[in-house]
Design an enzyme around this catalytic site. Structure first.
Site, PDB file in Angstrom:
ATOM      1  N   CYS A 113       0.818  -1.222   0.000  1.00  0.00           N
ATOM      2  CA  CYS A 113       0.000   0.000   0.000  1.00  0.00           C
ATOM      3  C   CYS A 113       0.852   1.273   0.000  1.00  0.00           C
ATOM      4  CB  CYS A 113      -0.944   0.009   1.190  1.00  0.00           C
ATOM      5  SG  CYS A 113      -0.120   0.042   2.808  1.00  0.00           S
ATOM      6  N   HIS A 129       9.256 -11.910   4.985  1.00  0.00           N
ATOM      7  CA  HIS A 129       8.532 -10.836   4.305  1.00  0.00           C
ATOM      8  C   HIS A 129       7.537 -10.172   5.241  1.00  0.00           C
ATOM      9  CE1 HIS A 129       9.735 -13.382   0.693  1.00  0.00           C
ATOM     10  NE2 HIS A 129      10.313 -12.203   0.479  1.00  0.00           N
ATOM     11  N   CYS A 160       7.109 -16.284  -3.646  1.00  0.00           N
ATOM     12  CA  CYS A 160       7.431 -16.897  -2.349  1.00  0.00           C
ATOM     13  C   CYS A 160       6.378 -17.968  -2.068  1.00  0.00           C
ATOM     14  CB  CYS A 160       7.424 -15.856  -1.232  1.00  0.00           C
ATOM     15  SG  CYS A 160       7.800 -16.560   0.412  1.00  0.00           S
ATOM     16  N   CYS A 226     -23.313 -43.845  -1.452  1.00  0.00           N
ATOM     17  CA  CYS A 226     -22.111 -44.643  -1.692  1.00  0.00           C
ATOM     18  C   CYS A 226     -20.909 -43.960  -1.055  1.00  0.00           C
ATOM     19  CB  CYS A 226     -21.891 -44.818  -3.190  1.00  0.00           C
ATOM     20  SG  CYS A 226     -20.370 -45.702  -3.599  1.00  0.00           S
ATOM     21  N   CYS A 281     -47.547 -45.012 -10.852  1.00  0.00           N
ATOM     22  CA  CYS A 281     -47.958 -46.235 -11.532  1.00  0.00           C
ATOM     23  C   CYS A 281     -47.930 -46.042 -13.044  1.00  0.00           C
ATOM     24  CB  CYS A 281     -49.357 -46.625 -11.073  1.00  0.00           C
ATOM     25  SG  CYS A 281     -49.955 -48.150 -11.820  1.00  0.00           S
ATOM     26  N   CYS A 294     -49.925 -49.252 -21.074  1.00  0.00           N
ATOM     27  CA  CYS A 294     -48.683 -49.061 -20.303  1.00  0.00           C
ATOM     28  C   CYS A 294     -48.024 -47.763 -20.757  1.00  0.00           C
ATOM     29  CB  CYS A 294     -47.742 -50.240 -20.520  1.00  0.00           C
ATOM     30  SG  CYS A 294     -46.101 -49.998 -19.796  1.00  0.00           S
TER      31      CYS A 294
END
Length: 468
Positions: A113, A129, A160, A226, A281, A294
């Protein structure tokens, strides 16, 4: 939906032979459920053990474990493979981790800064550092937004590789950010650990710790998944097959969405109105012409059961019917994929409907006056079995899709047994989708027992090798 007829003697199962005798698998205890507190305790114990074993600080031990799948054995092996412990620590970017300082003797001009900063507001890592605390805060806050990778944050200095200690995060961040960092620290213990998996159920914060002996595990929240791949429990299908199947579904989703629609025309040519399926169903009755068919194969419903399971062929892929002289091989393959894809997602939808029905049934328990507790428990048992059947049948179509390399005898036996389970599942579904007050409990219990036996035999047969 119309009533169906069947001979009750055919399904009253009282065998004294060996045909359908199934021994329940012996339960194993190779896993246990752990909550957040348990995870923190296990993590602390493991860090302490490694710190003592290698004679390093807990901060160093934490990074070593984090970078090596939280495995004490892997850390130990790699530690002693190097020419010296120092070389291993330098390679890991933590050789001087314990030498960080919060506050130095003299003030500095921060290279980030450019402000003149008092010594007490300077943070120096073990690499030497130095930067002001505000710059560290901004840097680590930005790193935190990257998610779990923030735990591998290195020094602000260019090139670094010194790892920023967790303690520095805790020193410079505000309260909310500290909690977020702590969350990633704990999550890394599970995410990078080969023997622990998070429960995938929404809102559940438990994890499962296993030794590798169990594949499918049950969390106390009710979720079955699983332990190897973290997906929902997938009987008869390997983790690799499921991963390949999901990738295929994702890659071909646009084509599938174009081919598949949410409604179908009534197969009665004199009717042909659009019908939407909103229950589990597959026995459909057109409200316009009362034609029964079906939903899966669009054939007459009675044709499925006129000769028992032997005539139930809705689960078989018919390549000849799917391909005419103008279709290319690629088109046939797409049709084959859509055959299995449709049935996979149909059972997935039916499974979610069964779960909803069970929840609704439990919510109405106090309103039932003419049903005994025993009868109600029988209904719940049937619904639990249907949820299990739909989930397993869903994965049988993944298994079936990848069954082409098997012998015709094995494929034929697989599809025959699959048809038995599927036909009984459809019958039981019809029985349980009636209002609770009108259910025939004897029929429900009968079909529950038979379907459970078929399902158990089918799963065991697939897992052990149908034709071995």
């Amino acid at each position: 939906m119309s009533e169906y007829e069947y001979e009750s003697d055919e399904y009253d199962y009282n065998s004294d032979g060996d045909d359908f005798v199934v021994e329940a698998p012996v339960p194993t205890t190779d896993y246990h459920v752990v909550n957040i507190s348990d995870l923190q305790r296990e993590q602390e114990i493991l860090v302490s053990e490694v710190a003592e074993l290698l004679m390093v600080s807990k901060a160093v031990a934490t990074v070593l474990l984090r970078n090596n799948q939280w495995s004490k054995e892997i850390v130990q092996n790699r530690f002693y493979e190097k020419d010296s412990p120092k070389a291993f620590l330098q390679e890991s970017g933590i050789a001087a981790m314990d030498k960080y300082r919060c506050g130095v003797e003299k003030g500095i001009t921060c290279e980030v800064c450019g402000d003149a900063v008092r010594g007490q507001d300077v943070i120096q890592l073990g690499c030497g550092h130095q930067y002001c605390a505000e710059c560290w805060k901004g840097y680590l806050t930005a790193k935190l937004e990257e998610g779990p990778s923030c735990l591998s944050s290195t020094c602000l200095a260019f090139q670094c590789n010194e790892i920023v200690p967790d303690a520095v995060f805790q020193m410079v961040l505000d309260h909310a950010k500290k909690k977020e960092h702590a969350k990633w620290v704990l999550r890394s213990f599970v995410d990078k650990n080969q023997s622990i998996k998070w429960c995938p159920a929404p809102g559940c914060q438990n994890a499962i710790s296993g030794s590798g002996g169990e594949l499918f595990v049950d969390c106390i929240c009710g979720c079955k998944f699983c332990l190897r791949c973290g997906e929902e429990a997938h009987p008869v299908v390997t983790c690799d097959q499921l991963r390949t199947w999901k990738e295929k579904c994702a890659n071909e989703s646009e084509t599938a969405n174009w081919m598949l629609v949410n409604t179908k025309k009534c197969p009665n040519l004199k009717c042909a109105v659009r019908i939407e399926k909103n229950q589990g169903c597959n026995h459909m009755t057109c409200k316009t012409c009362r034609h029964e068919f079906c939903w899966i194969c669009m054939e007459s419903w009675q044709s499925h059961f006129s000769g028992g399971a032997a005539n139930y062929n809705c689960n078989r892929f018919n390549a000849t019917a799917a391909q005419d002289t103008d279709l290319s091989r690629a088109k046939t393959e797409l049709e084959r994929y859509l055959h299995y894809n449709t049935r996979y997602f149909n059972h997935a939808k039916a499974e979610s409907i069964c779960i909803k029905l069970r929840e609704e049934a439990e919510a109405r328990v106090d309103q039932l006056q003419e049903m005994t507790v025993v009868d109600f428990q029988a209904v719940l048992k049937a619904l639990d079995l249907l949820i299990k059947c739909r989930r397993i049948l869903k994965y049988t179509y993944v298994y079936g899709y990848y069954l082409d390399g098997k012998s015709s005898a094995e494929k034929g036996l697989f599809e025959y047994l699959q048809a038995e389970v599927e036909s009984n599942t459809e019958m039981l579904t019809e029985l349980t989708e009636k209002p609770l007050e009108t259910m025939v409990i004897a029929d429900v219990m009968n079909y529950t027992s038979v379907t459970d036996k078929f399902m158990t035999r089918f799963v065991e047969g697939v897992e052990e090798g149908l034709c071995i």
